[in-house]
Design a protein around this motif. Structure first.
Motif, PDB file in Angstrom:
ATOM      1  N   PHE A  53      15.581  13.825   6.077  1.00 46.09           N
ATOM      2  CA  PHE A  53      14.531  13.515   5.112  1.00 46.09           C
ATOM      3  C   PHE A  53      13.862  12.187   5.455  1.00 46.09           C
ATOM      4  O   PHE A  53      12.633  12.065   5.329  1.00 46.09           O
ATOM      5  CB  PHE A  53      15.099  13.464   3.698  1.00 46.09           C
ATOM      6  N   GLN A  54      14.636  11.204   5.871  1.00 46.69           N
ATOM      7  CA  GLN A  54      14.086   9.903   6.262  1.00 46.69           C
ATOM      8  C   GLN A  54      13.068  10.086   7.386  1.00 46.69           C
ATOM      9  O   GLN A  54      11.998   9.473   7.378  1.00 46.69           O
ATOM     10  CB  GLN A  54      15.207   8.971   6.711  1.00 46.69           C
ATOM     11  N   HIS A  55      13.400  10.935   8.334  1.00 45.92           N
ATOM     12  CA  HIS A  55      12.509  11.181   9.478  1.00 45.92           C
ATOM     13  C   HIS A  55      11.203  11.822   9.010  1.00 45.92           C
ATOM     14  O   HIS A  55      10.109  11.398   9.417  1.00 45.92           O
ATOM     15  CB  HIS A  55      13.211  12.092  10.490  1.00 45.92           C
ATOM     16  N   VAL A  56      11.307  12.837   8.147  1.00 47.64           N
ATOM     17  CA  VAL A  56      10.118  13.532   7.653  1.00 47.64           C
ATOM     18  C   VAL A  56       9.288  12.598   6.771  1.00 47.64           C
ATOM     19  O   VAL A  56       8.053  12.558   6.869  1.00 47.64           O
ATOM     20  CB  VAL A  56      10.512  14.801   6.871  1.00 47.64           C
ATOM     21  N   ALA A  57       9.971  11.850   5.904  1.00 47.89           N
ATOM     22  CA  ALA A  57       9.268  10.937   4.996  1.00 47.89           C
ATOM     23  C   ALA A  57       8.517   9.858   5.768  1.00 47.89           C
ATOM     24  O   ALA A  57       7.396   9.489   5.406  1.00 47.89           O
ATOM     25  CB  ALA A  57      10.264  10.298   4.027  1.00 47.89           C
ATOM     26  N   GLN A  58       9.122   9.343   6.828  1.00 50.56           N
ATOM     27  CA  GLN A  58       8.456   8.304   7.626  1.00 50.56           C
ATOM     28  C   GLN A  58       7.227   8.884   8.332  1.00 50.56           C
ATOM     29  O   GLN A  58       6.185   8.220   8.417  1.00 50.56           O
ATOM     30  CB  GLN A  58       9.424   7.714   8.645  1.00 50.56           C
ATOM     31  N   ALA A  59       7.360  10.112   8.834  1.00 57.01           N
ATOM     32  CA  ALA A  59       6.221  10.753   9.490  1.00 57.01           C
ATOM     33  C   ALA A  59       5.081  10.964   8.496  1.00 57.01           C
ATOM     34  O   ALA A  59       3.902  10.760   8.822  1.00 57.01           O
ATOM     35  CB  ALA A  59       6.644  12.093  10.097  1.00 57.01           C
ATOM     36  N   SER A 115       8.051   1.047   3.943  1.00 56.17           N
ATOM     37  CA  SER A 115       9.335   1.190   3.240  1.00 56.17           C
ATOM     38  C   SER A 115       9.132   1.571   1.781  1.00 56.17           C
ATOM     39  O   SER A 115       9.886   2.379   1.221  1.00 56.17           O
ATOM     40  CB  SER A 115      10.141  -0.108   3.332  1.00 56.17           C
ATOM     41  N   ALA A 116       8.109   0.983   1.161  1.00 55.06           N
ATOM     42  CA  ALA A 116       7.825   1.289  -0.240  1.00 55.06           C
ATOM     43  C   ALA A 116       7.432   2.750  -0.407  1.00 55.06           C
ATOM     44  O   ALA A 116       7.865   3.422  -1.352  1.00 55.06           O
ATOM     45  CB  ALA A 116       6.725   0.375  -0.766  1.00 55.06           C
ATOM     46  N   LYS A 117       6.623   3.276   0.499  1.00 60.20           N
ATOM     47  CA  LYS A 117       6.191   4.670   0.409  1.00 60.20           C
ATOM     48  C   LYS A 117       7.365   5.621   0.627  1.00 60.20           C
ATOM     49  O   LYS A 117       7.483   6.640  -0.066  1.00 60.20           O
ATOM     50  CB  LYS A 117       5.073   4.938   1.419  1.00 60.20           C
ATOM     51  N   ILE A 118       8.236   5.297   1.569  1.00 59.18           N
ATOM     52  CA  ILE A 118       9.404   6.148   1.817  1.00 59.18           C
ATOM     53  C   ILE A 118      10.332   6.139   0.616  1.00 59.18           C
ATOM     54  O   ILE A 118      10.884   7.176   0.220  1.00 59.18           O
ATOM     55  CB  ILE A 118      10.148   5.682   3.086  1.00 59.18           C
ATOM     56  N   ALA A 119      10.499   4.973  -0.005  1.00 59.03           N
ATOM     57  CA  ALA A 119      11.352   4.868  -1.192  1.00 59.03           C
ATOM     58  C   ALA A 119      10.804   5.718  -2.333  1.00 59.03           C
ATOM     59  O   ALA A 119      11.564   6.365  -3.068  1.00 59.03           O
ATOM     60  CB  ALA A 119      11.458   3.407  -1.632  1.00 59.03           C
ATOM     61  N   LEU A 168      -3.503   0.464   6.071  1.00 59.65           N
ATOM     62  CA  LEU A 168      -3.585   1.860   5.653  1.00 59.65           C
ATOM     63  C   LEU A 168      -3.797   2.823   6.811  1.00 59.65           C
ATOM     64  O   LEU A 168      -3.444   3.999   6.711  1.00 59.65           O
ATOM     65  CB  LEU A 168      -4.730   2.038   4.643  1.00 59.65           C
ATOM     66  N   ALA A 169      -4.354   2.343   7.907  1.00 61.50           N
ATOM     67  CA  ALA A 169      -4.682   3.230   9.023  1.00 61.50           C
ATOM     68  C   ALA A 169      -3.413   3.717   9.720  1.00 61.50           C
ATOM     69  O   ALA A 169      -2.325   3.164   9.556  1.00 61.50           O
ATOM     70  CB  ALA A 169      -5.583   2.503  10.022  1.00 61.50           C
ATOM     71  N   SER A 170      -3.564   4.782  10.499  1.00 64.20           N
ATOM     72  CA  SER A 170      -2.433   5.328  11.250  1.00 64.20           C
ATOM     73  C   SER A 170      -2.888   5.655  12.669  1.00 64.20           C
ATOM     74  O   SER A 170      -4.084   5.744  12.959  1.00 64.20           O
ATOM     75  CB  SER A 170      -1.890   6.591  10.577  1.00 64.20           C
ATOM     76  N   GLY A 171      -1.925   5.819  13.573  1.00 62.29           N
ATOM     77  CA  GLY A 171      -2.221   6.205  14.938  1.00 62.29           C
ATOM     78  C   GLY A 171      -3.042   5.166  15.688  1.00 62.29           C
ATOM     79  O   GLY A 171      -2.883   3.962  15.520  1.00 62.29           O
ATOM     80  N   LYS A 172      -3.964   5.645  16.537  1.00 61.90           N
ATOM     81  CA  LYS A 172      -4.790   4.770  17.352  1.00 61.90           C
ATOM     82  C   LYS A 172      -5.674   3.869  16.493  1.00 61.90           C
ATOM     83  O   LYS A 172      -5.911   2.699  16.812  1.00 61.90           O
ATOM     84  CB  LYS A 172      -5.664   5.594  18.307  1.00 61.90           C
ATOM     85  N   GLU A 173      -6.160   4.423  15.385  1.00 60.10           N
ATOM     86  CA  GLU A 173      -6.996   3.628  14.489  1.00 60.10           C
ATOM     87  C   GLU A 173      -6.226   2.426  13.966  1.00 60.10           C
ATOM     88  O   GLU A 173      -6.766   1.325  13.853  1.00 60.10           O
ATOM     89  CB  GLU A 173      -7.479   4.472  13.319  1.00 60.10           C
ATOM     90  N   HIS A 193       0.435  15.348  -0.966  1.00 59.93           N
ATOM     91  CA  HIS A 193       0.294  16.308   0.140  1.00 59.93           C
ATOM     92  C   HIS A 193       1.641  16.604   0.824  1.00 59.93           C
ATOM     93  O   HIS A 193       1.667  17.308   1.828  1.00 59.93           O
ATOM     94  CB  HIS A 193      -0.679  15.760   1.190  1.00 59.93           C
ATOM     95  N   PHE A 194       2.716  16.096   0.278  1.00 56.35           N
ATOM     96  CA  PHE A 194       4.009  16.195   0.961  1.00 56.35           C
ATOM     97  C   PHE A 194       4.472  17.642   1.102  1.00 56.35           C
ATOM     98  O   PHE A 194       5.033  18.017   2.135  1.00 56.35           O
ATOM     99  CB  PHE A 194       5.062  15.378   0.200  1.00 56.35           C
ATOM    100  N   ALA A 195       4.263  18.463   0.066  1.00 56.70           N
ATOM    101  CA  ALA A 195       4.711  19.856   0.121  1.00 56.70           C
ATOM    102  C   ALA A 195       4.043  20.598   1.270  1.00 56.70           C
ATOM    103  O   ALA A 195       4.686  21.356   2.003  1.00 56.70           O
ATOM    104  CB  ALA A 195       4.428  20.556  -1.210  1.00 56.70           C
ATOM    105  N   HIS A 196       2.740  20.393   1.439  1.00 55.62           N
ATOM    106  CA  HIS A 196       2.017  21.055   2.532  1.00 55.62           C
ATOM    107  C   HIS A 196       2.399  20.440   3.880  1.00 55.62           C
ATOM    108  O   HIS A 196       2.469  21.146   4.891  1.00 55.62           O
ATOM    109  CB  HIS A 196       0.518  20.930   2.302  1.00 55.62           C
ATOM    110  N   PHE A 197       2.668  19.135   3.889  1.00 53.27           N
ATOM    111  CA  PHE A 197       3.063  18.469   5.124  1.00 53.27           C
ATOM    112  C   PHE A 197       4.399  19.011   5.620  1.00 53.27           C
ATOM    113  O   PHE A 197       4.547  19.344   6.802  1.00 53.27           O
ATOM    114  CB  PHE A 197       3.164  16.959   4.886  1.00 53.27           C
ATOM    115  N   ILE A 198       5.356  19.121   4.710  1.00 54.40           N
ATOM    116  CA  ILE A 198       6.697  19.546   5.115  1.00 54.40           C
ATOM    117  C   ILE A 198       6.703  21.002   5.556  1.00 54.40           C
ATOM    118  O   ILE A 198       7.533  21.426   6.363  1.00 54.40           O
ATOM    119  CB  ILE A 198       7.710  19.307   3.966  1.00 54.40           C
TER     120      ILE A 198
END
Length: 271
Positions: free
Chosen positions: A75-81, A53-57, A15-20, A99-104
């Protein structure tokens, strides 16, 4: 190491992202056996990649109009980010992407492109429409119980349907959303002179998007925020909407009510 500790570390590493994420994966790799031709890193990466992959789908399923507008590659690029930054914390993956609307809206490349200012509101509409179907069912409105407490409006709060969501926009997002579903596109997107107000709700087994007046929107929003019925009735901009309360109950927008145990009646007694 206890199994429960290992399981927690495994979950945190996925679940973690980045350095964590790198730190958690490094810790986890020391617990994975190096057998079968795959290194510990490769073994864990399979789970990490599958989850991503599941989250992007799911994001593609929730935001099909946004994908059409941006194009599959962008969209693939934004979704992966987004998937890299936001773990799935709910047991139901259908509710992922809140949170996708605020992220985009914060993606600099899209802001620099111009002409996509409406995209945040459009994504919000898509999320509400998709997730309304998966919300809990509402109980039947208890008219008998309501008749016993409706004479105490300063202790009474109306409850809205679990599936109901409200939004407003200065762009014709409903027209954009419906147009792309029918493979129609607007030649240009211009702001509205007056804001539009929308109500998204589940009607039986189907989800409906309905335009409402600002007074309807504000009335329902006040209920959503827990404003007591007495204060709503005293607001001249909302009081007229109360006449339509039976209709709102019939449409299941208002699904119930609750009585405040420590209400405001003591300080709002009428002489």
């Amino acid at each position: 190491m206890a199994i429960s500790t290992t399981q927690t570390l495994f979950s945190e590493a996925l679940l973690a992202s980045g350095k964590e994420s790198a730190d958690k994966l490094s810790q986890l790799e020391t617990l994975v056996r190096n057998t079968g031709g795959l290194s510990p890193h490769e073994r864990i990466s399979i789970y990490k990649s599958t989850g991503l992959s599941a989250k992007i789908a799911v994001l593609k399923q929730i935001y099909p109009v946004c994908e059409k507008i941006l194009g599959a590659r962008a969209f693939q690029h934004v979704a992966q980010a987004y998937a890299d930054s936001y773990p799935s914390l709910h047991f139901d993956l259908n509710l992922y992407g809140d949170h996708f609307a605020h992220f985009i809206d914060g993606v600099e490349q899209l802001n620099d492109a111009g002409g996509l200012e409406y995209l945040k509101d459009l994504c919000l509409l898509e999320y509400y429409w998709h997730t309304a179907y998966y919300q809990d069912n509402d109980p039947a409105f208890d008219f008998m119980a309501f008749s016993k407490v409706c004479d105490k409006p300063y202790n009474l709060v109306l409850d809205l349907s679990h599936s109901l969501q409200l939004m407003s926009s200065e762009y014709p997002i409903e027209e954009i959303w419906r147009g792309h579903q029918q493979n129609e596109t607007l030649s240009s997107i211009k702001g509205l002179q007056d804001r539009s107000f929308l109500c998204v709700f589940r009607d039986g087994f189907s989800v409906t998007v309905q335009a409402v007046s600002q007074s309807y929107h504000d009335f329902l929003q006040a209920c959503m925020q827990g404003v007591v019925l007495g204060d709503i009735a005293e607001n001249p901009e909302l009081a007229d909407v109360l006449a339509d309360l039976p209709l709102m109950i019939e449409k299941a927008w208002v699904s119930g009510f609750h009585v405040l145990q420590i209400g405001r009646a003591s300080c709002r007694e009428r002489v």
